[in-house]
Design an enzyme around this catalytic site. Structure first.
Site, PDB file in Angstrom:
ATOM      1  N   GLY A  68     -15.337  -1.460  11.869  1.00 57.03           N
ATOM      2  CA  GLY A  68     -14.284  -0.515  12.194  1.00 57.03           C
ATOM      3  C   GLY A  68     -13.879   0.367  11.031  1.00 57.03           C
ATOM      4  N   GLY A  70       0.822   9.078   9.085  1.00 55.74           N
ATOM      5  CA  GLY A  70       0.842   8.105  10.157  1.00 55.74           C
ATOM      6  C   GLY A  70      -0.427   8.104  10.974  1.00 55.74           C
ATOM      7  N   HIS A  78       1.188 -22.379 -16.389  1.00 52.33           N
ATOM      8  CA  HIS A  78       1.530 -21.502 -17.510  1.00 52.33           C
ATOM      9  C   HIS A  78       0.302 -21.342 -18.404  1.00 52.33           C
ATOM     10  CE1 HIS A  78       3.843 -19.783 -20.827  1.00 52.33           C
ATOM     11  NE2 HIS A  78       3.174 -20.608 -21.639  1.00 52.33           N
TER      12      HIS A  78
END
Length: 466
Positions: free
Chosen positions: A41, A272, A445
Site C-alpha cells: 500500500g 489531510g 543507566h
C-alpha cells in the site's frame, strides 16, 4: 478464478489489508487479497517507509555537519538528493517483495485488480487489462486506504504542486518550497527538505503546528524548527495563488502573515487525506460514509452484514499500526474469537521530524476537558546523562496521570529517537499500569529512557535529577 469462493476477501494490500489476510490464513481461513497497484500500500511504497529512509539520510547529513563537536574532522558534506531518493526507493522495493513472500508463505491468494462489491457476498475484480472476474465470500473486508487531499486553487500537477508522491521522488530540487499543512506529514517533509538546503515555509490554519499533539510538545518543535531556519505561519491560510514562470506567488491570509506575499518554486500540499470510498459498490449497500470515511464499530463492522472496513478508509487515527491492529481485531472477531475492541486513545503516534515527536493517550488539555484531576510530570533531556553524552539534550518527556486512580492518561515526548521510546508507555497503558508500578520499574543507566522514569517521579514531586 471466476466465481471462486473464499472464507474472507480483503480489498486493499496495505498494512491493514495484508496483515488481516495473514491473520486470517493463520486461523485457517481460505483468504484472497485484492490489490490494484502495489502490495504494501501507500505506507510501504509511498509513505511511512520511504519517508523514513529520506529522513534517515537527513539525520546522517546533520550529524556529519556537526562532526567537529564530537571531535571528528570531516570534509564539508553535501546532499546528493538523487542518491537519497534512490536509496529510499530501494528500501520500499525490498519491503514490497517481502510482502509478496508473506502472501505466498501463508497461502493467501493475491488477485491483481480493482475490487467492487457486486451484491451480497460477491466481489468483482477488474484487472489492468479491463477483464472482470467474480469471487465470493460471506466476509468482505475493505482496506482501501486514503489519498492526499487536494486544494481546488492548487491542483497537484507533479511539477510545481506536489503531493507526498512527488516529494518522495522529486522531479527537480526546488530552491524555495511552501508546505501547506503542519501536521505530521508536513513537518516531516519540512525537516527533510530544509536539511538538504531548500528554503522552506510552512503554513498551518490551526493556531500551532502539530495541532493534535500536546501544546507543550508543539511549542518545543515550533521553537526548534524556527531556530533551524524554517519559516512557520500559524493561524494562516492561502489567499490568492498566481502561477509564475518559475513557480507560484502566494498571498497569505490571517495570523501575523496576513497580507504578505511569498514566491516559491514548489507548493507541497499536506492538508489531510480523503478516504478511498469511490467505485467500491457501496451505493447499493447499508454501508454509511461520513466525510469520505466508512463508519464502523470497534471490530470493523459496517452496517452491511458481512462487509467490514479497517485502516485509513475507516477514519482516524490515520496510522499504519492502527490499521494492522484493526485488521487483526476484525479477523479474530469474524473467526469467533473474543478480541478487545479497538481503543483509538491507546494508539501511539510518531512524527519523524527533527526533533522527533511521540505520544500516546490524552493531551493535558484533553484530560482536563474530560473532567480528570491530573498530575503532570515533565523531565527535560538536558538532565539526562546519556542525552548529554550523545549531544541530544533538546526536548523533554511529559506524562499525565489521573490524580485519584494513578492511571496513566497520556505520555508525550519530543527529542532524538523518542519514537523508539514511546512503546514503553503504550505497553504501560495496555497493562493498565499505575504510577506506583512505573515508579517501581528499574530502567537501565545510562539511557535516554531514564527520562521516562524521571517524568513519572516528577508528577509526584519525586524527581531525582532536576
Amino acid at each position: 478464478m471466476a466465481n471462486s469462493s473464499f472464507d474472507l476477501i480483503v480489498v486493499g494490500g496495505g498494512p491493514g489489508g495484508y496483515v488481516a489476510a495473514i491473520r486470517a490464513a493463520q486461523l485457517g481461513m481460505k483468504t484472497a487479497l485484492v490489490e490494484k497497484e502495489h502490495l504494501g500500500g501507500i505506507c510501504l511504497n509511498w509513505g511511512c517507509i520511504p519517508t523514513k529512509a529520506l529522513l534517515r539520510s537527513a539525520d546522517v547529513l546533520r550529524l556529519v555537519k556537526d562532526a567537529a563537536a564530537f571531535g571528528v574532522r570531516a570534509a564539508a558534506p553535501t546532499a546528493d538528493l538523487p542518491a537519497m531518493v534512490a536509496r529510499s526507493r530501494a528500501v520500499a522495493a525490498q519491503l514490497n517483495k517481502g510482502v509478496a513472500h508473506l502472501m505466498k508463505k501463508n497461502g493467501v491468494t493475491v488477485l491483481n485488480g480493482h475490487g467492487r462489491l457486486a451484491g451480497k457476498g460477491r466481489l468483482e475484480v477488474t484487472g489492468a487489462d479491463g477483464n472482470t472476474s467474480a469471487v465470493s465470500s460471506g466476509h468482505i473486508l475493505l482496506a482501501t486506504g486514503a489519498r492526499a487531499r487536494q486544494l481546488p486553487m492548487l491542483p497537484a500537477d507533479g511539477k510545481t504542486v506536489w503531493t507526498y508522491r512527488e516529494a518522495l521522488s522529486p522531479p527537480v530540487v526546488p530552491r524555495r518550497m511552501l508546505i501547506v499543512g503542519a501536521g505530521a506529514i508536513g513537518i516531516e517533509f519540512a525537516s527533510f527538505y530544509h536539511a538538504v538546503g531548500v528554503e522552506v515555509t510552512v503554513v498551518e490554519m490551526a493556531d500551532r503546528i502539530l495541532p493534535v499533539e500536546d501544546a507543550d510538545i508543539s511549542a518545543q518543535v515550533a521553537a526548534s524548527i524556527v531556530r533551524d531556519g524554517i519559516v512557520v505561519h500559524t493561524a494562516a491560510s492561502l489567499g490568492s495563488a498566481e502561477r509564475k514562470a518559475s513557480g507560484w506567488a502566494i498571498e497569505l491570509q490571517g495570523g501575523k502573515a496576513g497580507g504578505s506575499r511569498i514566491e516559491v518554486d514548489v507548493v507541497l500540499v499536506a492538508a489531510g487525506i480523503v478516504g478511498n470510498v469511490e467505485d467500491l459498490g457501496l451505493e447499493k449497500t447499508a454501508v454509511k460514509v461520513e466525510k469520505t470515511h466508512i463508519v464502523t464499530d470497534g471490530f470493523g463492522r459496517t452496517d452491511e452484514p458481512g462487509v467490514y472496513a479497517i485502516g485509513d478508509v475507516a477514519g482516524p487515527p490515520w496510522l499504519a499500526h492502527k490499521a494492522s491492529h484493526e485488521g487483526v481485531i476484525c479477523v479474530e472477531h469474524i473467526a469467533g474469537l473474543h478480541p478487545h475492541a479497538l481503543d483509538p486513545a491507546r494508539i501511539p503516534a510518531c512524527t519523524y521530524s527533527h526533533p522527533q515527536v511521540a505520544s500516546v493517550g490524552l493531551t493535558e488539555a484533553q484530560a482536563r476537558e474530560r473532567g480528570h484531576q491530573v498530575k503532570v510530570g515533565r523531565f527535560p533531556f538536558v538532565g539526562n546523562g546519556k542525552a548529554i553524552a550523545m549531544g541530544s539534550t533538546a526536548g523533554l518527556v511529559k506524562v499525565i496521570f489521573d490524580e485519584g486512580s494513578g492511571e496513566l492518561l497520556g505520555a508525550h515526548m519530543v527529542g532524538d529517537e523518542v519514537t523508539e521510546m514511546i512503546q514503553g508507555y503504550a505497553i504501560a497503558q495496555t497493562l493498565e499500569t499505575t504510577e506506583a508500578d512505573l515508579m517501581a520499574a528499574v530502567l537501565p543507566h545510562p539511557t535516554m529512557s531514564e527520562a521516562m522514569h524521571e517524568a513519572v517521579l516528577a508528577a509526584y514531586g519525586r524527581a531525582l535529577h532536576i
